[in-house]
Design a protein around this motif. Sequence first.
Motif, short mmCIF file in Angstrom:
data_model
loop_
_atom_site.label_atom_id
_atom_site.label_comp_id
_atom_site.label_asym_id
_atom_site.label_seq_id
_atom_site.Cartn_x
_atom_site.Cartn_y
_atom_site.Cartn_z
N ASN A 72 -57.30 -10.77 -71.90
CA ASN A 72 -57.24 -12.22 -72.10
C ASN A 72 -56.01 -12.53 -72.96
OD1 ASN A 72 -57.67 -14.92 -72.46
ND2 ASN A 72 -59.79 -14.71 -73.15
N LYS A 73 -55.10 -13.35 -72.46
CA LYS A 73 -53.89 -13.73 -73.22
C LYS A 73 -54.26 -14.49 -74.49
CE LYS A 73 -50.79 -14.19 -69.27
NZ LYS A 73 -49.98 -15.15 -68.47
N VAL A 74 -55.40 -15.18 -74.48
CA VAL A 74 -55.80 -16.00 -75.61
C VAL A 74 -56.10 -15.16 -76.85
CG1 VAL A 74 -57.53 -17.65 -76.45
CG2 VAL A 74 -56.67 -17.82 -74.11
N ASN A 75 -56.90 -14.09 -76.68
CA ASN A 75 -57.32 -13.30 -77.84
C ASN A 75 -57.11 -11.79 -77.70
OD1 ASN A 75 -59.31 -12.62 -76.03
ND2 ASN A 75 -60.92 -13.79 -77.05
N GLY A 76 -56.59 -11.35 -76.56
CA GLY A 76 -56.31 -9.92 -76.38
C GLY A 76 -57.51 -9.09 -75.97
N ASP A 77 -58.68 -9.71 -75.79
CA ASP A 77 -59.86 -8.97 -75.37
C ASP A 77 -59.68 -8.42 -73.96
OD1 ASP A 77 -61.18 -9.47 -77.71
OD2 ASP A 77 -62.47 -11.06 -76.90
N THR A 78 -60.19 -7.22 -73.75
CA THR A 78 -60.15 -6.62 -72.41
C THR A 78 -61.17 -7.31 -71.53
OG1 THR A 78 -59.43 -4.49 -73.27
CG2 THR A 78 -60.45 -4.48 -71.09
N LEU A 79 -60.74 -7.73 -70.34
CA LEU A 79 -61.63 -8.36 -69.37
C LEU A 79 -62.22 -7.31 -68.44
CD1 LEU A 79 -59.33 -11.39 -68.47
CD2 LEU A 79 -61.24 -11.33 -70.11
N PHE A 80 -61.33 -6.49 -67.87
CA PHE A 80 -61.80 -5.37 -67.06
C PHE A 80 -60.77 -4.26 -67.06
CE2 PHE A 80 -59.61 -7.79 -63.66
CZ PHE A 80 -58.86 -6.79 -63.06
N LEU A 81 -61.26 -3.08 -66.74
CA LEU A 81 -60.42 -1.90 -66.61
C LEU A 81 -60.81 -1.21 -65.31
CD1 LEU A 81 -58.40 0.23 -67.68
CD2 LEU A 81 -60.32 1.28 -68.87
N MET A 82 -59.83 -0.94 -64.47
CA MET A 82 -60.09 -0.28 -63.20
C MET A 82 -59.13 0.89 -63.04
SD MET A 82 -59.93 -1.83 -59.37
CE MET A 82 -60.31 -0.81 -57.96
N GLU A 83 -59.66 2.01 -62.60
CA GLU A 83 -58.84 3.17 -62.28
C GLU A 83 -59.23 3.65 -60.89
OE1 GLU A 83 -58.91 6.18 -65.29
OE2 GLU A 83 -58.58 4.73 -66.90
N VAL A 84 -58.23 3.89 -60.06
CA VAL A 84 -58.50 4.41 -58.72
C VAL A 84 -57.44 5.46 -58.39
CG1 VAL A 84 -57.25 2.54 -57.54
CG2 VAL A 84 -58.95 3.86 -56.29
N ASP A 85 -57.92 6.63 -57.96
CA ASP A 85 -57.05 7.68 -57.42
C ASP A 85 -57.33 7.72 -55.94
OD1 ASP A 85 -56.61 8.11 -60.09
OD2 ASP A 85 -57.28 10.20 -60.10
N TYR A 86 -56.31 7.48 -55.14
CA TYR A 86 -56.47 7.42 -53.69
C TYR A 86 -55.55 8.45 -53.07
CZ TYR A 86 -57.41 5.39 -49.12
OH TYR A 86 -57.82 5.20 -47.82
N GLY A 87 -56.12 9.32 -52.25
CA GLY A 87 -55.35 10.42 -51.68
C GLY A 87 -55.24 10.36 -50.18
N GLY A 88 -54.23 11.05 -49.71
CA GLY A 88 -54.03 11.20 -48.27
C GLY A 88 -53.54 12.61 -47.98
N VAL A 89 -53.97 13.12 -46.85
CA VAL A 89 -53.47 14.41 -46.37
C VAL A 89 -52.58 14.11 -45.19
CG1 VAL A 89 -54.09 16.65 -45.40
CG2 VAL A 89 -55.54 15.62 -47.17
N PHE A 90 -51.36 14.60 -45.25
CA PHE A 90 -50.35 14.32 -44.23
C PHE A 90 -49.88 15.60 -43.57
CE2 PHE A 90 -50.23 10.89 -47.23
CZ PHE A 90 -50.05 9.76 -46.45
N HIS A 91 -49.71 15.53 -42.26
CA HIS A 91 -49.07 16.61 -41.50
C HIS A 91 -47.63 16.14 -41.26
CE1 HIS A 91 -49.00 20.01 -38.66
NE2 HIS A 91 -48.03 19.29 -38.10
N VAL A 92 -46.67 16.87 -41.83
CA VAL A 92 -45.27 16.45 -41.78
C VAL A 92 -44.43 17.58 -41.20
CG1 VAL A 92 -43.28 15.64 -43.12
CG2 VAL A 92 -45.60 15.01 -43.83
N GLU A 93 -43.66 17.26 -40.17
CA GLU A 93 -42.74 18.23 -39.58
C GLU A 93 -41.39 17.56 -39.36
OE1 GLU A 93 -44.06 20.79 -36.31
OE2 GLU A 93 -46.06 19.92 -36.59
N GLY A 94 -40.34 18.37 -39.39
CA GLY A 94 -39.01 17.88 -39.07
C GLY A 94 -38.26 17.26 -40.24
#
Length: 156
Positions: A72-94
């Motif tokens: 919150n810009k008004v008082n600095g209180d945390t509103l929410f905290l989110m963490e996400v780790d998103y992965g992908g497996v790729f087959h790459v050639e060339g």
Amino acid sequence: MAEEAEAAPQVRMNVVAQYIRDLSFENALAQKGLASGDVQPDIQVQVALDASKRAQDHQFEVVQKYKITAKNKVNGDTLFLMEVDYGGVFHVEGVPEDQMHPFLLIECPRMLFPFVRRIVSDMTRDGGFPPLNLDPVDFLGLYRQELARRAQAGNA
């Protein structure tokens, strides 16, 4: 000219799998029992990338890590905290070996970003806030920053 086109290796990339590796959402506003009346959110997004070779030939895992903090810009209180780790497996050639690292940390995250964006939007909405639509991430800029940081660390 046709000979040059034949000599250049054909780049092939397939997304083998994509998945949420880790996800957490903390609604600090609701936990503290605060009223949402005078709230002016200040949202900070941190992005980190990681890539690694898998045991299978031509397969790589790329993970994007997002840490999103709303205060919150008004008082600095945390509103929410989110963490996400998103992965992908790729087959790459060339892709030439000397170009593989930037390819994995620029092109692969670009492919995954729309899915992360939807997850963040859904989680913030389901967490009791308006949906947060992340701005597009400049993965090329992130890659260049990381190279500069490593060069600076090497000189220190």
